[in-house]
Enzyme design. Structure first.
Site, PDB file in Angstrom:
ATOM      1  CG  ASN A   1      74.223  67.052  48.693  1.00 30.81           C
ATOM      2  OD1 ASN A   1      74.948  66.479  47.908  1.00 30.81           O
ATOM      3  ND2 ASN A   1      74.665  67.988  49.506  1.00 30.81           N
ATOM      4  CG  ASP A   2      74.610  63.583  51.968  1.00 27.40           C
ATOM      5  OD1 ASP A   2      75.579  64.174  51.477  1.00 27.40           O
ATOM      6  OD2 ASP A   2      74.122  63.865  53.078  1.00 27.40           O
ATOM      7  CB  VAL A   3      70.507  59.851  47.925  1.00 27.19           C
ATOM      8  CG1 VAL A   3      70.037  59.709  49.364  1.00 27.19           C
ATOM      9  CG2 VAL A   3      69.762  60.953  47.220  1.00 27.19           C
TER      10      VAL A   3
END
Lengths: 472, 112
Positions: free
Chosen positions: A400-402
């Site tokens: 997600n965050d990456v």
């Protein structure tokens, strides 16, 4: 065996260890490198056994210990699932740390064993100041490594909540314990190594410090923690290398210490976080509240596995982006099958790996390798990021965050500046996720709400399997 | 001039080894970072040399066997690490394969 010959053989062992790491520069040479490492260990152990004054009881003791330890190690190495590699490595670090403490203690209690010469009856051996300082530093770092790794192990294994534990005055407490350790090191040294209680106090305080250093660090920062503990275990070995005047130990300690430090640096850079801020901890708190607060009513486009199968089958180029969610769901084998089916349809398939994907450096690469994905289809961030603009589908599974574009275009975002995989440049982005929740940092991913994003909600493994079924 | 303390020589080895480590580790491909950690783990267990000395040598004072048993325990822990570390690295490395030719495709187990 003469002392000079022994010293030369320890040097040979050290060089073999250097070559072992050198082999890891490519998968082709890595296996040979591992054998060189084993050879180095055999040389070091063999030399020690030949040079020391081994008595019968000692031989039995050593034989028993090696057989028991070796058997445990071999069984673990065979049985451990690849997804559990981070906690295995953390567990192994703890053993190195404990080993350093025990060796330091044995050195204090039976110094003559380390000098191969008889001590004078009734008179305690007189230690040099330098060796006492080295020894207590080795024991302190060893104890920190031990308890810190136990905490890291428990967090990774899920025996303990991975959320950071922070309390007021934490850093001051750590500082105070650090100062106290230094005071007792001075005390032990001043006593000429006779104050054994001081040694145990150093160990005890260091154990506490190890726990306190790791509890405030959250689950997503684990790659840094594991690398950092790797580094610590090396420095502990190096410190004892000075005490034992052993070249093999010195070289290895330096190698492992710098290796862990470099990995920590790479992981920090992958998150755009400074090493200090990771150590001080507190990041990676369960972002539930933060996400709920945002509460934006935008719509997401939710798709089914059949939609995903249809789009991918007709794509020219698909880039797969795996993350920790893939590891949790053990979806790597299903993913590999999907990749194979796509390739059979003439689709160009490759894999993109973010440096901090997973819970330890290189975690995703190992899992894909386990599923028989050839390593030349797997690319690092800087090698593949320019490819997304030519891809038809970016298939994000458990990450997600990456992939969050806010890291590039929203200076107010906590992850602003972090290097990310530019999946949004692909024609269609698919997210396989269990829910619409935010990532570890508690940050909304604006990608979820874009028109060309298809959300595939469900377990990563089941979803991939049903996409595979939908391919027929 | 007085003779140089042997400590200085050891420090020189240590410092140079850090530099070697620095350059060698930067050349490790990121795909192999997990095996790198497991193999560094195994080699740092060379601390077993200290444990062997402690466990294998008879105590001066027969009443105090602490050093010996601490050494024996350390030998056991280090052995777990050495065997476990090298073998798990081997198992991992066996899984890294190049793209195979489409014709010769046979399913294989986990490398062990």
């Amino acid at each position: 065996m003469s002392a000079n010959l022994a010293a030369l053989l320890y040097l040979v062992a050290g060089v073999l260890f250097i070559l072992a790491l050198r082999g890891l520069s490519s998968p082709e040479t890595a296996r040979r490198g591992n054998y060189l490492g084993m050879a180095g260990m055999a040389v070091a152990v063999g030399t020690t056994l030949l040079v020391m004054e081994l008595d019968g009881f000692g031989l039995a003791l050593i034989g028993g210990a090696v057989v028991i330890g070796g058997a445990i190690g071999a069984v673990i190495a065979r049985r451990i699932p690849m997804t559990a590699m981070p906690q295995l490595v953390a567990g192994f670090h703890s053993l190195v740390g404990l080993c350093a403490v025990l060796v330091a203690a044995a050195y204090l209690y039976e110094p003559h064993a380390f000098h191969a010469g008889p001590a004078v009856e009734g008179v305690r051996y007189s230690f040099g100041t330098a060796s006492l300082i080295e020894l207590s530093i080795g024991a302190a770092i060893g104890a920190i490594t031990f308890s810190g790794s136990v905490i890291a192990f428990m967090k990774l294994q899920g025996l303990m909540r991975s959320a950071p534990i922070v309390f007021k005055g934490q850093h001051w407490l750590n500082l105070a314990i650090g100062v106290a350790i230094a005071v007792f090191v001075i005390f032990l040294t001043a006593s000429g190594g006779q104050a054994l209680t001081a040694f145990w106090i150093i160990c005890f305080l260091s154990l506490i410090l190890g726990v306190l250093l790791i509890v405030p660090i959250g689950g997503a920062d684990m790659p840094v923690v594991v690398s950092m503990l790797n580094s610590y275990s090396g420095w502990a070995a190096a410190a004892l290398g000075f005490t034992l005047e052993n070249t093999a130990l010195l070289i290895t300690g330096a190698l492992v210490g710098s290796s862990g430090a470099i990995l920590s640096y790479i992981m920090c850079k992958g998150m755009n976080r400074s090493f200090v801020s990771v150590i001080l901890g507190g990041f990676g708190a369960d972002g539930g509240e933060a996400a709920a607060g945002a509460d934006i009513d935008r719509t997401v486009k939710q798709g089914s596995s059949d939609d995903a199968a249809f789009i991918m089958k007709n794509a020219g180029k698909v880039i797969i982006v795996p993350g920790y969610g893939m590891a949790v769901a053990q979806a790597q084998h299903a993913l590999k099958e999907l990749g194979e089916l796509l390739k059979a349809e003439g689709v160009d398939v490759s894999y993109a790996i973010h440096p901090v994907a997973g819970r330890m450096p290189g975690h995703m690469n190992v899992l894909l390798a386990e599923a028989n994905v050839p390593y030349d289809e797997v690319f690092e961030l800087e090698d593949i990021n320019s490819e997304f603009s030519t891809a038809d589908v970016a298939f994000v599974i458990g990450a997600n965050d990456v992939t969050n574009p806010a890291a590039e275009d929203d200076p107010s975002s906590p992850i602003y500046g972090m290097p990310v995989l530019q999946v949004w440049k692909a024609k269609t982005v698919m997210f396989v996720k269990r829910s619409l929740g935010s990532g570890y940092a508690g940050i909304e991913n604006p990608l979820f709400f874009r028109d060309n994003t298809l959300m595939l909600l469900g377990d990563a493994k089941k979803m991939t399997e049903s996409i595979v079924k939908g391919m027929d | 001039m007085e003779a140089v303390d042997p400590f200085i020589f050891r420090l020189a080895i240590f410092v140079l080894a850090i530099f070697i480590g620095y350059y060698v580790v930067w050349s490790v491909t990121p795909a192999l970072h997990t095996p790198l950690m497991s193999v560094t783990n195994a080699i740092s267990s060379v601390i077993i040399v200290g444990a062997l000395l402690a466990a294998g040598t008879a105590a001066i004072d027969a009443g105090s066997q602490f050093g010996r048993y601490a050494g024996a325990l350390a030998v056991m822990l280090a052995s777990i690490n050495i065997f476990g570390g090298f073998l798990v690295t081997q198992r991992m490395l066996a899984m890294y394969k190049k793209k195979e030719k489409p014709a010769a495709k046979k399913p294989e187990g986990e490398g062990q």
